[in-house]
Design a protein around this motif. Structure first.
Motif, PDB file in Angstrom:
ATOM      1  N   GLY A  68       0.989  -1.019  -0.005  1.00  0.00           N
ATOM      2  CA  GLY A  68      -0.002  -0.131  -0.186  1.00  0.00           C
ATOM      3  C   GLY A  68       0.862   1.095  -0.038  1.00  0.00           C
ATOM      4  N   ASP A  69       0.126   2.381  -0.431  1.00  0.00           N
ATOM      5  CA  ASP A  69       0.966   3.531  -0.702  1.00  0.00           C
ATOM      6  C   ASP A  69       1.388   4.111   0.678  1.00  0.00           C
ATOM      7  OD1 ASP A  69      -1.569   3.918   0.284  1.00  0.00           O
ATOM      8  OD2 ASP A  69      -2.219   5.563  -1.194  1.00  0.00           O
ATOM      9  N   GLY A  70       0.654   3.847   1.833  1.00  0.00           N
ATOM     10  CA  GLY A  70       1.130   4.400   3.398  1.00  0.00           C
ATOM     11  C   GLY A  70       2.410   3.737   3.616  1.00  0.00           C
ATOM     12  N   SER A  71       2.319   2.290   3.560  1.00  0.00           N
ATOM     13  CA  SER A  71       3.385   1.469   3.869  1.00  0.00           C
ATOM     14  C   SER A  71       4.712   1.800   3.264  1.00  0.00           C
ATOM     15  CB  SER A  71       2.969  -0.135   3.828  1.00  0.00           C
ATOM     16  OG  SER A  71       2.090  -0.542   4.673  1.00  0.00           O
ATOM     17  N   LEU A  72       4.509   1.853   1.807  1.00  0.00           N
ATOM     18  CA  LEU A  72       5.527   2.265   0.848  1.00  0.00           C
ATOM     19  C   LEU A  72       6.312   3.398   1.374  1.00  0.00           C
ATOM     20  CD1 LEU A  72       7.258   1.644  -1.895  1.00  0.00           C
ATOM     21  CD2 LEU A  72       5.821   3.590  -2.559  1.00  0.00           C
ATOM     22  N   GLN A  73       5.521   4.364   1.871  1.00  0.00           N
ATOM     23  CA  GLN A  73       6.497   5.863   2.219  1.00  0.00           C
ATOM     24  C   GLN A  73       7.308   5.420   3.488  1.00  0.00           C
ATOM     25  OE1 GLN A  73       3.811   9.325   2.571  1.00  0.00           O
ATOM     26  NE2 GLN A  73       2.645   8.777   0.480  1.00  0.00           N
ATOM     27  N   LEU A  74       7.072   4.371   4.258  1.00  0.00           N
ATOM     28  CA  LEU A  74       7.931   4.223   5.561  1.00  0.00           C
ATOM     29  C   LEU A  74       9.446   3.905   4.942  1.00  0.00           C
ATOM     30  CD1 LEU A  74       5.003   4.193   7.012  1.00  0.00           C
ATOM     31  CD2 LEU A  74       6.231   2.669   8.605  1.00  0.00           C
ATOM     32  N   THR A  75       9.466   2.991   3.773  1.00  0.00           N
ATOM     33  CA  THR A  75      10.758   2.310   3.674  1.00  0.00           C
ATOM     34  C   THR A  75      11.019   2.517   2.144  1.00  0.00           C
ATOM     35  OG1 THR A  75       9.430   0.310   3.281  1.00  0.00           O
ATOM     36  CG2 THR A  75      10.703   0.744   5.466  1.00  0.00           C
ATOM     37  N   ALA A  76      10.588   3.611   1.237  1.00  0.00           N
ATOM     38  CA  ALA A  76      10.752   3.607  -0.039  1.00  0.00           C
ATOM     39  C   ALA A  76      12.191   3.845  -0.601  1.00  0.00           C
ATOM     40  CB  ALA A  76      10.083   4.871  -0.523  1.00  0.00           C
ATOM     41  N   GLN A  77      12.971   4.263   0.551  1.00  0.00           N
ATOM     42  CA  GLN A  77      14.172   4.568  -0.190  1.00  0.00           C
ATOM     43  C   GLN A  77      15.153   3.272  -0.234  1.00  0.00           C
ATOM     44  OE1 GLN A  77      12.885   4.555   2.951  1.00  0.00           O
ATOM     45  NE2 GLN A  77      14.710   5.613   4.426  1.00  0.00           N
ATOM     46  N   GLU A  78      14.630   2.256   0.147  1.00  0.00           N
ATOM     47  CA  GLU A  78      15.367   0.950  -0.206  1.00  0.00           C
ATOM     48  C   GLU A  78      15.043   0.456  -1.919  1.00  0.00           C
ATOM     49  OE1 GLU A  78      17.459  -0.298   1.409  1.00  0.00           O
ATOM     50  OE2 GLU A  78      17.026   0.922   3.100  1.00  0.00           O
ATOM     51  N   LEU A  79      14.224   1.240  -2.509  1.00  0.00           N
ATOM     52  CA  LEU A  79      14.236   1.079  -4.000  1.00  0.00           C
ATOM     53  C   LEU A  79      15.605   1.571  -4.614  1.00  0.00           C
ATOM     54  CD1 LEU A  79      10.858   2.705  -4.740  1.00  0.00           C
ATOM     55  CD2 LEU A  79      11.415   0.641  -5.067  1.00  0.00           C
ATOM     56  N   GLY A  80      16.286   2.458  -4.216  1.00  0.00           N
ATOM     57  CA  GLY A  80      17.583   2.652  -4.415  1.00  0.00           C
ATOM     58  C   GLY A  80      18.450   1.414  -4.312  1.00  0.00           C
ATOM     59  N   THR A  81      18.463   0.762  -2.921  1.00  0.00           N
ATOM     60  CA  THR A  81      19.352  -0.220  -2.523  1.00  0.00           C
ATOM     61  C   THR A  81      18.946  -1.537  -3.552  1.00  0.00           C
ATOM     62  OG1 THR A  81      18.948   0.572  -0.366  1.00  0.00           O
ATOM     63  CG2 THR A  81      20.038  -1.444  -0.765  1.00  0.00           C
ATOM     64  N   MET A  82      17.847  -1.547  -3.953  1.00  0.00           N
ATOM     65  CA  MET A  82      17.478  -2.906  -4.977  1.00  0.00           C
ATOM     66  C   MET A  82      18.544  -2.414  -6.161  1.00  0.00           C
ATOM     67  SD  MET A  82      13.367  -3.184  -4.177  1.00  0.00           S
ATOM     68  CE  MET A  82      12.500  -3.881  -2.954  1.00  0.00           C
ATOM     69  N   THR A  83      18.114  -1.284  -6.873  1.00  0.00           N
ATOM     70  CA  THR A  83      18.842  -1.250  -8.137  1.00  0.00           C
ATOM     71  C   THR A  83      20.356  -1.276  -7.976  1.00  0.00           C
ATOM     72  OG1 THR A  83      18.575   1.216  -8.125  1.00  0.00           O
ATOM     73  CG2 THR A  83      16.815  -0.171  -9.268  1.00  0.00           C
ATOM     74  N   ARG A  84      20.815  -0.590  -6.863  1.00  0.00           N
ATOM     75  CA  ARG A  84      22.337  -0.780  -6.598  1.00  0.00           C
ATOM     76  C   ARG A  84      22.831  -2.047  -6.723  1.00  0.00           C
ATOM     77  NH1 ARG A  84      24.664   1.304  -0.834  1.00  0.00           N
ATOM     78  NH2 ARG A  84      27.058   1.011  -1.402  1.00  0.00           N
ATOM     79  N   TYR A  85      22.038  -3.083  -6.287  1.00  0.00           N
ATOM     80  CA  TYR A  85      22.554  -4.441  -5.992  1.00  0.00           C
ATOM     81  C   TYR A  85      22.036  -5.358  -7.031  1.00  0.00           C
ATOM     82  CZ  TYR A  85      24.903  -2.934  -1.619  1.00  0.00           C
ATOM     83  OH  TYR A  85      25.714  -2.239  -0.919  1.00  0.00           O
ATOM     84  N   GLY A  86      21.215  -4.910  -7.918  1.00  0.00           N
ATOM     85  CA  GLY A  86      20.768  -5.563  -8.975  1.00  0.00           C
ATOM     86  C   GLY A  86      19.690  -6.550  -8.738  1.00  0.00           C
TER      87      GLY A  86
END
Length: 584
Positions: A463-481
């Motif tokens: 959900g959108d509310g949950s995503l807003q708590l930890t969204a920055q890990e999107l960057g970690t995902m792409t950083r590590y493939g």
């Protein structure tokens, strides 16, 4: 015997446990250990955006690999991670939390150094971790004897983690990391080291079980999360193949049994279950519970109905038959013994046995509107069907898309109550957190699952509310493939909370984000793609794009009405509202 550093000793033990990634955040008290992580063959450091996210990622990793490691710095770092570790404790996930702490002499002197409470006490945080771990140790270089004890302490703590399938905590002072100790002279877990159930006790349990099974015409297995954590996936498959028995799962144990196999009746949620699951569990002549803890969130607010006199209940190191207890019976031995009993029982095939998987799906997820179509196939909309995307259409499309062997993650809240009813594909896995229920958990957990099993596509609905708590890990995902598929339900706030209480209250509102802009904002570049879907056809196109781009992170913003909710959530919300007793 060759000597190695204490840090290298710990890393070697972690490699034995199939831990190839370590999650965390650097801090000056753990940098010496991180140097050794970088030099450790076959192991990768995964730097997260914060320690809480790292703990969530480690939890997701452990659910696929069997164990995980989290590394933080003293005080500020470890306390940021403690909520995630508590979730692993509640949900029985084995994670070792490694804290880099000040040097032995500094701690012994009670120095007022940074990241402490400035009172000279260095065990505050360890005592906090004691509440959410099953064992802990602070390694020391105060004397030669203390240092010599470090390998045994590491081994003891890791063995406790595996035995209890729960987190443990290791304090690793800066001066201990590089100190030298003998290399391991044998495996952490030697073959046969786990003691089998005492034969007479096991025989008594099986004799009692045989009496309960005698004359039973219908038998159902109800599995929970402990079945998964204690390695009973394959043994349960053998048990279910031994006789025509029904199988159901609590949402906490979803995925531990094959949902495409004959006899699977669905997810059991007490009185809120679909008819097939409820009948299979509540009407069985004998019900076998395997690691199935009856918590409020998995039983529909304790609305389950089990008759104790016809129940065999298996826990990790204890069992019961009816009201008779058998402490010390290992779950693995009990499952193996019951498999033999069922193979000899000659049970008749129950009515409806062998119908197609997915029998437990909610009624509103009917085959109309393209339910079960191939991923990417266009949705034909009838004149009566609204153009806007609905929950019914969303979950139908997710089911159609899930690839074989995929890992399906559903965030607690709206996503979980819809996702738990979606039938899994062959050899699929399911990750959720229904018992701890910390929102934001599944986005970092998807990083963990994708790194743990890169050959399985992780598919997350959040959900959108949950995503807003930890969204920055999107960057970690792409950083590590990592290349998961992430479906963000944009329904303008906390719909799950609105369903329980405060339907129009401002505290259930959130900021309006441009979700499709997030992967680029967090550095995804050409390793990520993001699209917005407001209609069933747009969602089908977005999922088709995800299928064509298995090497990219794909974020799909699915726009739904704030008042549209899965039927199960709507039903359970009333129960939880009454349980909380907020009044009108």
């Amino acid at each position: 015997m060759s000597d190695i550093t204490v840090g290298a000793y710990l890393l070697r033990r972690l490699r034995e446990l199939n831990i190839e990634h370590l999650f965390g955040v650097p801090g000056d008290y753990n940098l010496g250990f991180l140097d050794q992580v970088l030099d450790s063959p076959g192991q990768t450091w995964v730097g997260n955006c914060n320690e809480l996210d790292a703990a969530y990622a480690a939890d997701g990793y452990a659910r696929l690999r069997g164990a995980a490691a989290l590394v933080t710095t003293f005080g500020v770092g470890e306390l940021s991670a403690v909520n995630g570790v508590a979730g692993s404790y509640a949900e029985s996930v084995p994670v070792v939390a490694v804290t880099g702490m000040p040097a032995t002499a500094v701690a012994a002197a009670g120095g007022w150094v940074h990241h402490t409470l400035m009172d000279g006490e260095y065990d505050h945080f360890g005592r906090m971790f004691a509440e959410v771990t099953v064992d802990r140790a602070t390694l020391s270089a105060a004397s030669a004897a203390d240092l010599a004890a470090a390998p045994a302490q590491i081994d003891r703590v890791l063995r406790a983690m595996l035995r209890h399938s729960k987190p443990v905590h290791l304090n690793l002072p800066t001066d201990v990391v590089l100190a030298r100790v003998p290399a391991p002279d044998g495996p952490l877990i030697a073959a046969g080291v786990e003691e089998a159930t005492e034969p007479a006790l096991l025989r008594a349990f099986l004799d009692d079980s045989a009496r309960l099974l005698d004359g039973a015409r219908t038998v159902t297995v109800l599995a929970g999360h402990e079945a998964e954590r204690y390695g009973q996936r394959e043994p349960l498959g053998e048990l279910l193949a031994a006789a025509p028995v029904r199988a159901a799962v609590f949402s906490s144990g979803k995925g531990v049994v094959d949902e495409t196999a004959p006899g699977f009746a669905g997810v059991y949620t007490g009185e809120f279950s679909q008819k097939a699951a409820r009948a299979a569990v509540e009407d069985a002549d004998c019900l076998i519970l395997v690691g199935a803890l009856a918590t409020d969130s998995v039983t529909g607010g304790f609305s389950h109905h089990f008759t104790a006199g016809r129940t065999i209940d298996l826990r990790p190191y204890g069992a019961s038959v009816g009201r008779a207890g058998y402490d010390g019976v290992r779950m693995a031995d009990a499952v193996a013994g019951l498999t033999g009993l069922l193979r000899e029982a000659g049970l008749p095939e129950p009515a409806g046995y062998g119908r197609p998987a997915g029998c437990g799906r909610p009624a509103e997820y009917g085959r109309s509107a393209g339910y079960g179509r191939p991923a990417g196939e266009a949705v034909t909309r009838t004149a009566a069907e609204p153009e806007s995307l609905t929950q019914r259409q969303l979950w139908a499309s997710i089911e159609a898309f899930l690839p074989p062997r995929s890992v399906f993650l559903a965030e607690q809240g709206t996503s979980f109550f819809g996702g738990q009813e979606v039938p899994l594909p062959a050899d699929g896995r399911f990750v959720g957190q229904p018992m701890w229920g910390s929102i934001g958990y599944t986005l970092p957990a998807a990083l963990g699952t994708q790194l743990a099993a890169p050959d399985r596509r992780s598919v997350l609905v959040i959900g959108d509310g949950s995503l807003q708590l930890t969204a920055q890990e999107l960057g970690t995902m792409t950083r590590y493939g990592a290349s998961p598929v992430i479906v963000v339900i944009n329904n303008d706030g906390y719909t799950v909370e609105r369903a329980i209480h405060g339907a129009t209250a401002s505290y259930n509102d959130i900021a309006a984000w441009d979700y499709t802009a997030l992967p680029a904002a967090f550095g995804g570049g050409d390793r990520a793609v993001a699209v917005r879907a407001e209609t069933p056809a747009q969602l089908a196109d977005a999922l088709a794009l995800a299928a064509r781009t298995p090497d990219k992170l794909v974020l799909i913003e699915a726009v739904l009405s704030r008042d549209d909710a899965p039927e199960l959530l709507t039903a359970l919300a009333g129960r939880f509202a009454a349980q909380n007793d907020y009044g009108a």
